[in-house]
Design an enzyme around this catalytic site. Structure first.
Site, PDB file in Angstrom:
ATOM      1  N   GLY A  42       0.829  -1.201   0.000  1.00  0.00           N
ATOM      2  CA  GLY A  42       0.000   0.000   0.000  1.00  0.00           C
ATOM      3  C   GLY A  42       0.855   1.239   0.000  1.00  0.00           C
ATOM      4  O   GLY A  42       2.067   1.187  -0.260  1.00  0.00           O
ATOM      5  N   GLY A  43       0.216   2.367   0.302  1.00  0.00           N
ATOM      6  CA  GLY A  43       0.905   3.642   0.214  1.00  0.00           C
ATOM      7  C   GLY A  43       2.062   3.791   1.182  1.00  0.00           C
ATOM      8  O   GLY A  43       3.038   4.465   0.894  1.00  0.00           O
ATOM      9  N   PHE A  44       1.950   3.143   2.361  1.00  0.00           N
ATOM     10  CA  PHE A  44       2.985   3.331   3.369  1.00  0.00           C
ATOM     11  C   PHE A  44       3.747   2.052   3.682  1.00  0.00           C
ATOM     12  O   PHE A  44       4.567   2.032   4.592  1.00  0.00           O
ATOM     13  CB  PHE A  44       2.387   3.884   4.668  1.00  0.00           C
ATOM     14  CG  PHE A  44       2.100   5.350   4.618  1.00  0.00           C
ATOM     15  CD1 PHE A  44       3.126   6.262   4.485  1.00  0.00           C
ATOM     16  CD2 PHE A  44       0.805   5.811   4.689  1.00  0.00           C
ATOM     17  CE1 PHE A  44       2.865   7.624   4.443  1.00  0.00           C
ATOM     18  CE2 PHE A  44       0.532   7.164   4.648  1.00  0.00           C
ATOM     19  CZ  PHE A  44       1.564   8.080   4.517  1.00  0.00           C
ATOM     20  N   ASP A 160     -10.745   2.427  10.138  1.00  0.00           N
ATOM     21  CA  ASP A 160     -10.627   1.876   8.776  1.00  0.00           C
ATOM     22  C   ASP A 160     -11.308   0.520   8.683  1.00  0.00           C
ATOM     23  O   ASP A 160     -10.753  -0.442   8.154  1.00  0.00           O
ATOM     24  CB  ASP A 160      -9.157   1.769   8.376  1.00  0.00           C
ATOM     25  CG  ASP A 160      -8.981   1.639   6.849  1.00  0.00           C
ATOM     26  OD1 ASP A 160      -9.941   1.945   6.109  1.00  0.00           O
ATOM     27  OD2 ASP A 160      -7.886   1.228   6.415  1.00  0.00           O
TER      28      ASP A 160
END
Length: 431
Positions: A42-44, A160
């Site tokens: 994912g993004g991180f 989330d």
């Protein structure tokens, strides 16, 4: 094979190798956790399926590697890394939350190592078997609402919740809530501050989108997850901007949802915070599901796992415990008036002690799901004097699933169904 953790390399190496044959990077975290393959990115960060080589059984685990490209991203990655480590550690060993095994910095990169949950997430299940029935949605709520109750009691907002972050564990069918990277401490001071907007847009409550998440934001996200699983339609399309309301019933396509469950989902989905459920207890009450006892256990201590009512199974050794059966039940002959020693084989014994017959009142008039109060009569029965040890389980079942090995340690990593099979096999061997 061992997957190199270096971002520029990603080479597969022999599992016995300590350093990557291409770039020379270390292949193990804390000299014990080896990455096997990438299972998500994912993004991180990047997520690896891994194994713990510090234990004889080399159990599977998960390594989460935090990545970044610029100083701003580095600061955010470091913040999320520390935040998820603290959250997982605080939440302790709840049976439906992954256990944190380690958090570590190595060669300038940060890692979390946590328990591997073997199963598929609810999005994968939806794609495999199709839309959920009313009964499956009720089961989801019964299984997951107490988990939310637990994390909220620890002043944590998940932020989330979505089908991808709910895994149905293969061993026992229980739902496990994962990915606490976005979790927020809900202290009075924190709730007064505007937070970074985190979460998946389709499932994010209006107040959370403005940086003001509250406990009810998790209830909203769970409600959105339910209507998506019922319809298999994007939540964006289940909300009518022209009417400014949810129109999920228009997409049920023959699936029946009774009025009571429909009203509960509608209240979980309320856009206006004041009209939405504020607590998990309120949702459980309206669903007429059994209310959990108030959670007073501190989140940094180990909670007592709750056991869901198992599905109906074939008649077993448990059948004779209650007084309803018409046929008389045979009671094992004790070798003393109050105990019985059973032979598990290989010189391993198991001692049972007698519990005398008795009666008690079961139920409550406070909640319809627990009514009516009724009298339950128990026959005399025998129960293990001590927790079942790993040696006893190994002797009967031929395997030892425990992580914390020791022949006289209690056996762990055993589901309700595993326990029933153990008792039935022990009964069969001893007549």
């Amino acid at each position: 094979m061992s997957n190199c953790l270096c971002l520029a390399c990603d080479r597969l190496n022999s599992i016995t190798t300590k350093f990557c044959s291409q770039c020379g990077s270390k292949l193990q975290i804390q000299e014990r956790y080896s990455a096997l393959k990438v299972i998500g990115q994912g993004g991180f960060g990047k997520t690896f399926l891994a194994q713990d080589e510090g234990k004889p059984s080399q159990p599977r685990c998960v390594i989460k590697q935090f990545i970044y490209d610029d100083p701003a991203t580095l600061r955010e990655a470091q913040r999320l890394f520390e935040q998820e480590a603290v959250r997982l550690d605080d939440l302790g060993k709840h049976p439906q939350i992954p256990e944190l095994l380690a958090h570590y910095e190595q060669e300038g990169r940060q890692y979390l190592v946590q328990e591997f949950i073997d199963g598929e997430n609810l999005l994968q299940e939806l794609n495999r078997v199709g839309r959920f029935s009313e009964a499956k949605i009720k089961g989801l709520l019964l299984d997951l609402l107490p988990v939310l109750q637990f994390i909220h009691a620890g002043q944590v907002i998940h932020r989330d919740i979505k089908p991808e972050n709910i895994i149905r564990r293969r061993s026992d069918g229980r739902l496990v809530l994962v990915d606490f990277g976005a979790a927020k401490v809900a202290s009075k001071t924190a709730l007064q501050k505007t937070a970074t907007t985190i979460g998946s847009t389709e499932y994010t409550a209006p107040e959370q989108a403005k940086g003001k998440p509250v406990y009810a934001s998790d209830i909203y996200a769970l409600g959105v997850s339910c209507i998506y699983l019922l319809t298999q339609i994007s939540p964006f399309d289940l909300f009518s901007d022209s009417e400014f309301k949810w129109v999920w019933r228009q997409f049920l396509n023959g699936i029946v949802v009774n009025d009571k469950l429909g009203r509960v989902l509608d209240k979980m989905l309320e856009q206006a915070l004041v009209r939405r459920y504020q607590t998990v207890e309120d949702v459980l009450k309206d669903l007429d599901l059994p209310k959990k006892s108030p959670i007073s256990t501190p989140v940094n201590s180990q909670p007592v796992p709750s056991v869901a009512t198992p599905p109906a199974t074939k008649p077993s050794f448990l059948s004779g415990l209650f007084s309803q059966p018409a046929q008389p039940q045979r009671t094992p002959v004790s070798n003393s008036s109050n105990s019985l020693v059973l032979d598990c084989g290989n010189g391993v014994k198991l001692e049972l002690v007698k519990v005398v017959a008795g009666s008690f009142n079961m139920g409550s008039n406070d909640y319809s799901g627990e009514q009516p109060i009724h009298r339950v009569n128990l026959r005399e029965f025998l129960i293990g004097k001590y927790p079942v040890t790993q040696a006893q389980y190994q002797a009967i079942m031929g395997r030892n699933p425990s992580n914390f090995k020791g022949s006289q340690n209690p056996v762990e990593k055993v589901s309700w169904h595993d326990a029933v099979k153990f008792c039935e096999e022990l009964s069969r061997r001893n007549g």
